[in-house]
Design an enzyme around this catalytic site. Structure first.
Site, mmCIF file in Angstrom:
data_model
loop_
_atom_site.group_PDB
_atom_site.id
_atom_site.type_symbol
_atom_site.label_atom_id
_atom_site.label_comp_id
_atom_site.label_asym_id
_atom_site.label_seq_id
_atom_site.Cartn_x
_atom_site.Cartn_y
_atom_site.Cartn_z
ATOM 1 N N HIS A 165 25.361 13.072 63.783
ATOM 2 C CA HIS A 165 24.638 12.958 62.523
ATOM 3 C C HIS A 165 23.209 12.495 62.817
ATOM 4 O O HIS A 165 22.958 11.814 63.818
ATOM 5 C CB HIS A 165 25.343 11.960 61.607
ATOM 6 C CG HIS A 165 24.804 11.925 60.223
ATOM 7 N ND1 HIS A 165 23.688 11.195 59.874
ATOM 8 C CD2 HIS A 165 25.212 12.551 59.078
ATOM 9 C CE1 HIS A 165 23.434 11.358 58.597
ATOM 10 N NE2 HIS A 165 24.336 12.179 58.081
ATOM 11 N N GLU A 206 21.501 19.928 58.646
ATOM 12 C CA GLU A 206 20.921 18.895 57.790
ATOM 13 C C GLU A 206 19.498 18.579 58.236
ATOM 14 O O GLU A 206 19.306 17.765 59.142
ATOM 15 C CB GLU A 206 21.725 17.599 57.869
ATOM 16 C CG GLU A 206 23.094 17.627 57.251
ATOM 17 C CD GLU A 206 23.639 16.211 57.136
ATOM 18 O OE1 GLU A 206 23.930 15.807 56.012
ATOM 19 O OE2 GLU A 206 23.753 15.521 58.148
ATOM 20 N N ILE A 243 17.536 14.374 53.941
ATOM 21 C CA ILE A 243 18.709 13.511 53.815
ATOM 22 C C ILE A 243 18.403 12.333 52.890
ATOM 23 O O ILE A 243 17.392 11.648 53.042
ATOM 24 C CB ILE A 243 19.166 12.998 55.196
ATOM 25 C CG1 ILE A 243 19.709 14.165 56.029
ATOM 26 C CG2 ILE A 243 20.230 11.922 55.053
ATOM 27 C CD1 ILE A 243 20.089 13.778 57.439
ATOM 28 N N SER A 288 24.901 9.886 49.605
ATOM 29 C CA SER A 288 24.423 9.019 48.525
ATOM 30 C C SER A 288 24.772 9.540 47.141
ATOM 31 O O SER A 288 24.956 8.750 46.211
ATOM 32 C CB SER A 288 22.907 8.811 48.646
ATOM 33 O OG SER A 288 22.213 10.039 48.588
#
Length: 214
Positions: free
Chosen positions: A85, A133, A138, A195
């Site tokens: 990540h 991503e 992000i 989130s």
């Protein structure tokens, strides 16, 4: 579409979110998973939702203080793990070893990448899926599927050119059912978000919306 919710280290109730996710998954028939902190894997798994680790270390049993052993994550109820990540970057060699550790423990794998070139390199290592991503999106308010759809389309093509058995997920800024639908239209088979659910006042409502347009 697979909805994978990464709770990161947010100040939230992982069990309440897991229970909500399990309920929405059962009601909708869609696949939803939750990735909590390692210390909460068992509690989240006990809630009946598909449970993923946020990371496992590229190690075997032995003197590895502070590591997250893949077998320990599996024993706690995890069925898969994220790797690489943007907030937990690892080297290519460690990614390869981490995939090996996950395979040894029977865990599914999602290897994260920033862009199509990285997605192709990630696919060459043989994960179950690659999640693209862009780091700058992000935690933001705009999904990568709408802010930069080309990066998703090009990642899908790049991964297919390397190994068409590897799925491609879309992450960064995903928070609504429209975002999920847009990701599917671009060729993604799953979404990775954090989130939008973890910081929501009503996580169950957000989860219901996320699967509403699938």
């Amino acid at each position: 579409m697979f909805v994978l919710v990464n709770l990161k280290a947010y100040d939230c109730d992982p069990v309440a979110i897991a229970e909500a996710a399990a309920e929405v998954a059962d009601a909708s028939g869609e696949r939803i998973a939750v990735a909590p902190q390692a210390a909460r894997l068992s509690a989240v798994a006990d809630a009946g939702v598909e449970t993923w680790a946020q990371h496992v270390s590229p190690v075997e049993h032995g003197s590895h203080t502070g590591s997250t052993l893949a077998e320990a994550a599996a024993d706690a109820g995890a069925v898969g793990t994220l790797l690489n990540h943007s907030e937990r970057r690892i080297t290519l060699a460690n990614a390869d070893d981490g995939l090996g550790a996950a395979d040894r423990a029977g865990l599914d794998t999602v290897l994260c990448a920033n862009n199509p070139a990285q997605a192709a390199a990630a696919a060459a290592l043989g994960p179950d899926a690659v999640a693209v991503e862009p780091p700058e999106l992000i935690g933001g308010d705009e999904s990568v599927a709408s802010a930069d759809p080309a990066v998703v389309e090009e990642s899908v093509e790049a991964v297919a050119d390397v190994d068409d058995s590897v799925e491609v997920f879309c992450g960064a800024g995903v928070s609504t059912g429209a975002d999920v639908a847009a990701a599917a239209d671009l060729g993604a088979t799953g979404v990775l978000l954090a989130s939008g659910v973890a910081k929501a006042d009503e996580p169950e409502s957000v989860l219901r919306d996320l699967v509403s347009e699938i």
